[in-house]
Design a protein around this motif. Structure first.
Motif, PDB file in Angstrom:
ATOM      1  N   ASP A 160       0.863  -1.188   0.000  1.00 43.00           N
ATOM      2  CA  ASP A 160       0.000   0.000   0.000  1.00 43.00           C
ATOM      3  C   ASP A 160       0.897   1.234   0.000  1.00 43.00           C
ATOM      4  O   ASP A 160       1.632   1.480   0.948  1.00 43.00           O
ATOM      5  CB  ASP A 160      -0.873  -0.026   1.263  1.00 43.00           C
ATOM      6  CG  ASP A 160      -1.767   1.210   1.382  1.00 43.00           C
ATOM      7  OD1 ASP A 160      -1.651   2.104   0.512  1.00 43.00           O
ATOM      8  OD2 ASP A 160      -2.551   1.274   2.335  1.00 43.00           O
ATOM      9  N   GLY A 164      -4.177   2.489  -0.774  1.00 38.33           N
ATOM     10  CA  GLY A 164      -4.729   1.142  -0.651  1.00 38.33           C
ATOM     11  C   GLY A 164      -3.816   0.139  -1.321  1.00 38.33           C
ATOM     12  O   GLY A 164      -2.948   0.502  -2.112  1.00 38.33           O
ATOM     13  N   VAL A 165      -4.025  -1.144  -1.006  1.00 39.50           N
ATOM     14  CA  VAL A 165      -3.145  -2.203  -1.517  1.00 39.50           C
ATOM     15  C   VAL A 165      -3.195  -2.241  -3.043  1.00 39.50           C
ATOM     16  O   VAL A 165      -4.264  -2.344  -3.644  1.00 39.50           O
ATOM     17  CB  VAL A 165      -3.553  -3.565  -0.916  1.00 39.50           C
ATOM     18  CG1 VAL A 165      -2.798  -4.699  -1.603  1.00 39.50           C
ATOM     19  CG2 VAL A 165      -3.291  -3.566   0.583  1.00 39.50           C
ATOM     20  N   ASN A 169      -1.407   5.613  -6.336  1.00 40.84           N
ATOM     21  CA  ASN A 169      -1.388   6.564  -5.221  1.00 40.84           C
ATOM     22  C   ASN A 169      -1.390   8.009  -5.718  1.00 40.84           C
ATOM     23  O   ASN A 169      -0.517   8.419  -6.469  1.00 40.84           O
ATOM     24  CB  ASN A 169      -0.149   6.324  -4.363  1.00 40.84           C
ATOM     25  CG  ASN A 169      -0.154   7.204  -3.127  1.00 40.84           C
ATOM     26  OD1 ASN A 169      -1.220   7.625  -2.684  1.00 40.84           O
ATOM     27  ND2 ASN A 169       1.019   7.479  -2.596  1.00 40.84           N
TER      28      ASN A 169
END
Lengths: 655, 1035
Positions: A160, A164-165, A169
């Motif tokens: 992440d 989130g995984v 981003n």
């Protein structure tokens, strides 16, 4: 007059109104020379994101300091005479310590996450932008590729990045939490590579783009590496702490089997890939991008802009391809004599942009063991000749110096003739290393009746050693001169080769994977012996001798196979890998995967740092358990905006 | 070059002769007619100005005032008398039949009665409530400097001028009251004749400057809003005044530049000894190894072979005059400086003009225009090769012909000697041509029937263009004689417009004075540039003018193209009120909207208020005769800064080129900077307290100020950890604080009846800067070298504590634990970790041992002094700095000049040997980090203290010899610039000028060691010492 005044006043006021109005757009922004990240969601942007997948390879492969972390400290190489701290610490012989500042694994840490994010962006926006699944899965391949590199080097790493995984981003995130090793393999590397195997085409979209067979190679290698991690035969620690169990409930042998079958599948269905006829063909500069090379960080001498590096001079920084400088010695110091009565120095081997020559950096040197043990057979096996530059030939004519020059025993040497030879075997007679009459300037010796200076295999030192022919530069634009030896290499840097599939399957077989006969172009019995012999048979085929700089057609395949032990153990496989991939940046990863690092690299031999030192010394490395994972770079720790204790807990143990 | 310069001198000479003859023709036939007018010339303190020139402008006849300031001259009623004296503003008086003419001359920088430009208006200095420092044009020109910024160094308190380059034409860095912003610009706003000036300060012709006023505190700068956050420099140029007779001013100087001190490199024997001591380049048997071009019999001085004697010249002429309803002025100047490095030169031609015209009783119109053309050459020649070439090699072949490349043991290097560069004329060049035009037009309407109310519109229109080009012929500057030729060319254009609508109201009633101002303004700046380069230019004659002909490759790199547009809208109101010349108050409110901020955060409003009390004007002070003037001031204001790059809120997508196979090219994209839709203003709050005084019969005047500025919401480029997948983003994070004390004192130390006057001025600034908060509440950002509680300018590095002098020393100090692999003679650095019970350190030296070291000086300042006697004047200007750290990349590792391996030439240092254990520098060839000794960065830090003379000038006013020609002022002077350093530890060791000459990422071999903001001394062009002779003539 009053009217005029009134009119003028009115005019002034009208002017004012004019200036007060309008200009509404003054506070709006529209960039025109740069892209804003929005562009990334368009089709052109996504395709550009895919190009970046390849472009990012140049910041890892060809980067000489990262290269050093893969070689120095293994049985292949040690530090050279001009080594600085970057190289000395990697040798683990008391010349400084590997820590968050001195380790140069920061190179991959600083490159991979950015590319992982770009890959996640391509995967996230690709289909909406109308990009095909085949293309998008190139991003899956590279996300897995980067995570695979990271997890081997550092242990568990974050999945992440802030959103989130495995999400793209867009949130500034000055913190980070590391996942465990099994998380990284099972949540990202395996699923991504499986997607890539399903979706990628068999033939490349563009020269050098990834395909289904390439994805299979990496999936097989990832299975193999994870299998070893689960097996953990020598009890090497991991970090962050994780039990050596698979979340999916499988065991090591399951993954060895997966590695075997995936690799064999790729051998049987090679697509356009295959083995080159000879080892020489594989590495000669004129045959770059041949079908054995499955993945490479490409470069070109035909465009400085797209090469990403100057074609004339390099400062030794990525994206330049400058790794080969590191294990290249200062051969231009060599001298012959311009007269044959008394010795008068003349530089007979000039720095030239020719394969095997190029720019000397003397940061690394081969161990004597690599020369004498790994490459014990230098006559049947073409790989010693196809790896090292062992004979240095006169090229003074290219610098405008008139010949002939006089060399050992005052014998004349013409352009193209040998000035210095590293002998294949210890000579019968005694080499005169005195340099009292014939001054090589590099402490090389003289044998009676030979025009060239010589150095015996046991006389290889940190300052004079055979260079790496196979990865050095190659240019076709030298004209009649020496060319641009101070530039970085414009050749592609090979990352993965078809031949490795045989090694992966063989390694899995050694570790107990059930075998079955292999069909197709490379049919064999499917055992480690059968697989390795495909490679060894090819190694026995000669076309050209680099040392003699002349054609040498011979087939020693049968001799090579005859020399193969029937039962191949992991040490033999590793030695064979070293013969095949010497100096290509595989070694440290091979040794830590198989947990043979300490076993094979703890001692090595080499002569000293001064010219004329031909007395081998034995060095002992201190390879402590913490060194099996590289330190998290200081730059990461410095930039994380968290407490000191969180930073300390983020770092791998022992650093 | 020399010829060219001389011709210029003669051009101005011819002009002078023509002008003189024109004027003298009228005076020759003038009659001795009119009344004999008696008068007295005094200064603002009532003291006689002896020797003042009094000129009847019409008749051209002039006399000098006697020792008591008295004069007698013939004049007819209506004729104008001009009274002038060096250091005073000339006065003009119309003779209307007065029995006795009393003339007061004001000093150029006088405290009293002087008018200060405060932005959108002027104010009597007496009434100013904000913090304003001023200097007159003549005073400024005491330092004959290439541009305003260079001349300002050490002249005004709170104004720190640092050199950022030593090349011809280079400008300087100006910081007003320290640095407050981390990544946004800290440069002050320059306002030229009322209109914000977007260009290079070097484009302003210094000769035309009448006065320069610096607004320092927020209450003074509030009127410029966000543009003025870093202080404002108001430049006012000469204008004609209504009814003024034409006045011509001619100035010129010519001088030569010599290298102040060469870089202290080793000579041949020293270098050979170093190579031997380092032991890295030795032959079998231990003798030093020599490169193909080296010989022990050589001892060549590469610097001497490169440097030349430079020259500098400046010529300017200007004319100003007034008519009944208007005035005009125009002029031009030429400046030329050829540097000491061959090919480096700078030339500038400027033209300026201004016209004011009253078109009716109520309407005035006018315009001003400044135009400059500059031509800079020679940035292609760097000093690195010259400094690092082995002194054991020479640039000559055996037959005496030039060698272009030399081979050392490991390196081959191109040779840059004067001979080589001269031989490459037109085939190895780098040029920059800049054209800039700054224009403003105004119209002013007095609103009928409302006295004092006026509407004014200012329109500013500016255009600036730069064309850069470079060409390198085949094999030049390369070790490969067949290296293809390369050319590059770049064009940059900036356009800029400003519209200001102003409503002003001025009114006095009784003891009340009120001045009110309302403003609405809009401005927009657009800059775009393109750059192309080519490889394989077929013919040298094409140079960079047709890159389309490149035979091998034409590159248009995406990263080298640029476009930006930024806009600002503002509303502002200001009221100033004065009661009885005793109580003053001023209030300002401004609201700015900036395009570069996120759309929801574009507007910000801020107030400022200041008050002053002229204590000296109070009745109770009348008895205190030694105080002539005393004022107390206090101000508070808020300002803001929107000086982030355009599009910072949007994030950045970067590109990477790639080739798929040898000839299939593509470009990759990745997100390198994240968008920030929250990006908002960075704003500062400042309190300012000041005292202005004049005492001792006006002999001593001064100002003391204390200020504190708190800046919040700092705009900061935040470096993200690599694991975020993105390099950085721009955000409002962190706070800084600046507080400080400044004072300036000007006094007349000596003034005798015989005419000797000795003036001395001193100013000092103590600024304390610190970061008070950083992003996310952390206390340290090690990546950017920002630490809470420390100044912005710090060094974050290991701290050298000495050397490991002996093996006993090493053993006792546990070198084996602290610096594994180290050796005796190595640099010892501070260890901050734990120690075991036996006193042994528990770990090796590591990143945790890095220290935060303050690089800011304790105080800086300057002084100027002037001694005059009759027509002679001797003046000097000096500057000083105490404390702080000078980063010298010449000695540090990033310069690659202190490798201490004998690989390339080395800076001359006192290094450790077994017989010289108390040396400052480590053992050559010891443990290495990269190509340098371990912890070599600690070798580049020196005490920043120094005291140096900037200029010394001796002048003589020979106007009295020219009176018959109607020339009231004519002064000949000689100046030495940069004559000597009085005190500096760095100078003592190196002989070099202790002033910085580079930004932190320039003029080093490795440019990533220091943050750009840290000024350093690198291997930029060497500092020079100049000898000038000049002439000023006014008539």
């Amino acid at each position: 007059m009053k009217r005029i005044l009134f009119n003028k006043t009115l005019f002034g006021m009208a002017l004012a109104v004019l200036f007060l109005g309008g200009c509404k757009k003054v506070l709006q922004e529209q960039p025109r020379a740069t892209y804003s990240p929005d562009f990334f969601t368009t089709q052109t942007g996504v395709v550009g994101g895919l190009t970046e997948m390849y472009a990012h390879l140049r910041y890892i492969y060809g980067q000489g300091y990262y290269y050093n972390t893969c070689e120095v400290g293994t049985d292949e190489s040690t530090y050279g005479q001009s080594a600085d701290q970057n190289f000395l610490v990697m040798d683990m012989t008391g010349q400084g310590v590997i820590n968050s500042n001195t380790s140069r694994s920061d190179v991959i840490w600083n490159v991979c996450f950015t590319n992982i994010n770009t890959a996640s962006g391509v995967i996230q926006y690709g289909s909406k932008a109308g990009v095909s699944a085949a293309l998008i899965s190139e991003a899956n391949f590279f996300r897995a590729f980067d995570y695979f590199l990271l997890v081997q080097t550092f242990g568990g790493v974050p999945l992440d990045l802030g959103a989130g995984v495995l999400q793209f981003n867009t949130k500034p995130t000055p913190t980070s939490v590391r996942n465990t090793v099994p998380d990284v393999y099972t949540k990202c590397i395996f699923p991504d590579l499986q997607t890539a195997v399903s979706n990628l085409p068999v033939t490349a979209r563009l020269t050098g783009t990834v395909t289904q067979p390439v994805a299979k190679l990496f999936l097989a290698k990832a299975y193999l590496t994870y299998a070893w991690w689960l097996k953990n035969p020598n009890n090497i620690p991991t970090f962050p702490d994780a039990a050596r169990t698979d979340p999916a409930g499988h065991d090591a042998s399951y993954y060895f089997q997966q590695a075997y079958s995936t690799a064999v599948d790729a051998i049987e269905n090679p697509g356009p890939y295959g083995l080159q006829p000879t080892y020489y063909d594989l590495h000669v500069g004129s045959n770059d991008r041949n079908n054995e090379c499955m993945l490479y960080a490409d470069h070109t001498q035909s465009s400085q802009q797209y090469n990403g590096a100057s074609l004339t001079f390099s400062n030794g920084a990525a994206p330049d391809n400058f790794s080969y400088w590191m294990q290249n010695w200062n051969y231009p110091v060599m001298t012959s004599s311009s007269t044959n009565g008394s010795w008068k120095n003349v530089s007979s081997v000039q720095r030239a942009s020719l394969q095997g020559y190029g720019r000397p950096f003397i940061r690394m040197a081969p161990t004597i063991g690599a020369i004498t043990n790994t490459f014990a057979d230098k006559t049947n096996d073409s790989r010693y000749d196809g790896t090292f530059q062992t004979v240095y030939r006169a090229d003074y004519n290219l610098a405008g110096i008139a010949g002939p020059v006089y060399n050992a025993n005052f014998m004349p040497v013409n352009p193209g003739e040998a000035v210095l030879s590293f002998l294949n075997d210890e000579p019968v007679g005694t080499i005169d290393y005195s340099n009292s009459v014939y001054k090589s300037s590099v402490g090389a010796g003289v044998l009676p009746g030979r025009a060239d200076f010589v150095i015996n295999p046991q006389g290889i030192s940190r300052i004079v050693f055979p260079g790496l022919w196979k990865i050095s530069n190659y240019r076709t634009d030298n004209g009649t001169g020496l060319g641009n030896p101070n530039s970085a290499s414009t050749r592609p840097w090979n990352i993965a080769k078809f031949s490795e599939l045989f090694f992966i399957a063989a390694e899995a077989a050694i570790e107990g994977a059930p075998t079955s006969a292999v069909t197709g172009n490379y049919a064999n019995d499917g055992t480690a012996y059968g697989l390795i012999n495909v490679i060894r048979a090819r190694a026995g085929k000669w076309k050209w001798s680099v040392a003699a700089n002349a054609a040498q057609v011979a087939d020693h395949s049968a001799d090579m196979i005859a020399a193969t032990p029937v039962t191949i153990d992991i040490d033999y496989l590793l030695a064979e890998r070293s013969r095949e991939y010497y100096g290509e940046g595989y070694r440290w990863y091979d040794l830590i995967r198989t947990q043979e690092w300490t076993n094979l690299s703890t001692t090595y031999q080499i002569c000293g740092k001064t010219y004329g030192d031909h007395t081998p010394a034995t060095y002992t490395r201190t390879i402590t358990p913490n060194l099996w994972l590289r330190p998290i770079p200081q730059g990461q720790l410095d930039a994380m905006q968290v407490s000191a204790s969180v930073k300390a807990a983020y770092q791998n143990p022992g650093y | 070059m020399r010829k060219f310069t001389l011709r210029n001198v003669s051009v101005s000479g011819i002009l002078l002769v023509i002008a003189v003859s024109l004027f003298s023709s009228s005076s020759l036939f003038a009659q001795d007619t009119g009344d004999l007018v008696h008068g007295k010339v005094v200064d603002s303190g009532g003291n006689a100005v002896s020797g003042a020139s009094v000129l009847n402008v019409k008749s051209g006849k002039g006399v000098s005032a006697d020792q008591d300031g008295n004069f007698s001259i013939r004049a007819v009623k209506g004729q104008t008398l001009q009274i002038s004296f060096v250091g005073y503003q000339p006065a003009r008086v119309v003779y209307k039949g007065q029995a006795n003419l009393a003339v007061t001359l004001f000093r150029e920088n006088a405290i009293l009665g002087d008018v200060v430009v405060i932005g959108y208006g002027t104010q009597r200095k007496e009434a100013v409530t904000g913090s304003v420092a001023s200097i007159g044009g003549n005073n400024l020109r005491q330092v004959p400097a290439p541009n305003i910024s260079a001349a300002l160094q050490g002249r005004l308190p709170g104004v720190a001028i640092s050199q950022t380059s030593s090349q011809p034409g280079a400008t300087t860095q100006i910081r007003i009251r320290g640095t407050r912003s981390l990544t946004a610009t800290n440069d002050p706003l320059v306002v030229l004749d009322g209109i914000p000036f977007p260009g290079n300060i070097a484009d302003i012709d210094m000769n035309n400057v009448k006065s320069l006023d610096v607004l320092k505190d927020a209450s003074a700068t509030a009127i410029y809003g966000s543009r003025g956050a870093n202080g404002v420099i108001l430049v006012t140029t000469y204008k004609g005044s209504s009814g003024q007779e034409p006045q011509i001013s001619i100035n010129g100087y010519y001088g030569v530049n010599k290298v102040f001190s060469p870089f202290p490199m080793m000579n041949g024997p020293q270098f050979a000894a170093l190579r031997k001591a380092a032991g890295m380049y030795l032959q079998q048997g231990g003798n030093i190894q020599l490169g193909a071009d080296e010989s022990l019999s050589n001892n060549f001085d590469w610097q001497k072979a490169l440097y030349r004697t430079g020259n500098v010249t400046n010529e300017d002429i200007s004319v100003s005059a007034g008519t009944k309803r208007g005035s005009y002025s125009y002029g031009g100047s030429y400046y030329e400086n050829d540097g000491v490095i061959p090919t480096q030169s700078y030339r500038r031609l400027s033209l300026h003009g201004a016209v004011d015209q009253r078109v009716s009783k109520y309407i005035r119109l006018g315009f001003t225009t400044f135009n400059s053309y500059s031509y800079t050459q020679g940035s292609q020649v760097g000093l690195y090769n010259t400094l690092s070439n082995s002194p054991l090699a020479t640039p000559y072949k055996a037959d005496g012909s030039i060698k272009y490349v030399i081979a050392m043991p490991l390196d081959q290097q191109w040779v840059s000697t004067k001979k080589v560069l001269d031989s490459l004329k037109d085939t190895y060049l780098s040029q920059q041509k800049g054209y800039a035009t700054y224009n403003s037009v105004y119209g002013e309407v007095q609103i009928p029937h409302v006295p004092g109310l006026a509407y004014r519109v200012n329109l500013g229109l500016n255009l600036y263009q730069i064309n850069k080009g470079s060409y390198t012929a085949v094999g030049v500057n390369s070790t490969n004689p067949a290296a293809p030729s390369t050319a590059s060319s770049g064009d940059s254009t900036g356009t800029d417009w400003t519209v200001e609508n102003l409503l002003t109201y001025d009114h006095s009633f009784g003891k009340h004075q009120i001045n009110a101002l309302a403003l609405y303004s809009t401005e927009q700046t657009q800059i775009s540039s393109t750059n192309i380069s080519g490889i394989g230019i077929p013919a040298d004659a094409l140079q960079y003018y047709n890159i389309g002909t490149a035979s091998q490759e034409i590159d248009v790199l995406p990263g080298n193209q640029y476009y930006s547009e930024r806009g600002l809208k503002s509303w502002m109101g200001r009221v100033m009120y004065t009661y009885d010349n005793r109580y003053m108050i001023s209030g300002t409110v401004r609201s700015d909207g900036a395009s570069v901020l996120a759309s929801a955060h574009q507007w910000h409003t801020y107030p400022a208020v200041s008050a002053g009390w002229n204590v000296g004007n109070e009745s109770f002070m009348r008895g205190v005769t030694f105080v002539n003037f005393l004022k107390l001031r206090v101000g508070y204001g808020e300002t803001s800064n929107q000086a982030v790059a355009p599009y910072s809120t949007l994030g950045v997508l970067s590109t990477n080129p790639y080739n798929f196979g040898p000839s299939n090219y593509a470009t990759g994209y990745y997100v390198s900077q994240l968008p920030n839709p929250q990006l908002s203003w960075e704003y500062s709050k400042t309190w300012n307290y000041g005292v202005d005084f004049t005492v001792l019969k006006n002999r001593l005047s001064g100002t003391v100020e204390y200020y504190i500025t708190k800046t919040n919401g700092l705009l900061q480029g935040v470096t993200l950890p690599p694991t975020s997948g993105v390099n950085s983003y721009v955000a409002n994070v962190g706070n800084t604080q600046n507080k400080g004390i400044e004072f300036s004192l000007d006094g007349t130390i000596l003034k005798t009846r015989s005419g000797i006057t000795w003036d001395l001025g001193v100013n000092m600034s103590f600024n304390r800067n610190k970061i008070t908060k950083l992003a996310s509440g952390v206390t340290a950002d090690q990546t950017n070298w920002w630490f809470v509680g420390h100044p912005i300018n710090v060094i974050y590095d290991y701290k050298k504590t000495g050397l490991w002098k002996t093996s006993a020393d090493s053993a006792a100090g546990y070198e084996n634990i602290l610096q594994p692999g180290g050796n005796v003679g190595e640099i010892k650095v501070l260890y901050t970790g734990a120690k075991g019970s036996n006193g042994a350190p528990t770990r090796a030296i590591g990143p945790d041992d890095r220290q935060v070291m303050n690089a800011d000086p304790d105080f800086i300042g300057g002084f100027n002094t002037r001694l005059s006697y009759k027509g002679f004047d001797l003046s000097a200007v000096g500057i000083f700095q105490s404390g702080g750290i000078l980063i010298s990349t010449v000695y540090g590792p990033s310069g690659y000049l202190n490798l201490m391996t004998g690989r390339r030439n080395n800076v001359k240092v006192d290094y450790w040997t077994p017989t010289n254990i108390n040396a400052k520098y480590p053992k050559p060839g010891g443990q290495m980090s990269g190509d340098n000794p371990q912890y070599a960065s600690t070798l580049g830090y020196f005490s920043g203290s120094y005291l140096k003379m900037r200029t010394i000038t001796l002048g003589y006013n020979f106007a009295k010899w020219l009176k018959q020609f109607g020339i009231p002022q004519a002064r000949l002077y000689v100046t030495v610039q940069n004559p000597f350093v009085v005190f500096s530890p760095y100078h003592k060791e190196s002989g070099l000028d202790p002033e910085t000459n580079s930004y932190g990422d320039q003029y080093q071999a490795v440019t990533t060691q220091y943050q750009h903001r840290l000024l350093t001394q690198g291997f930029n062009a060497p500092a020079t010492r100049s000898y000038l002779v000049g002439l000023n003539v006014n008539f």
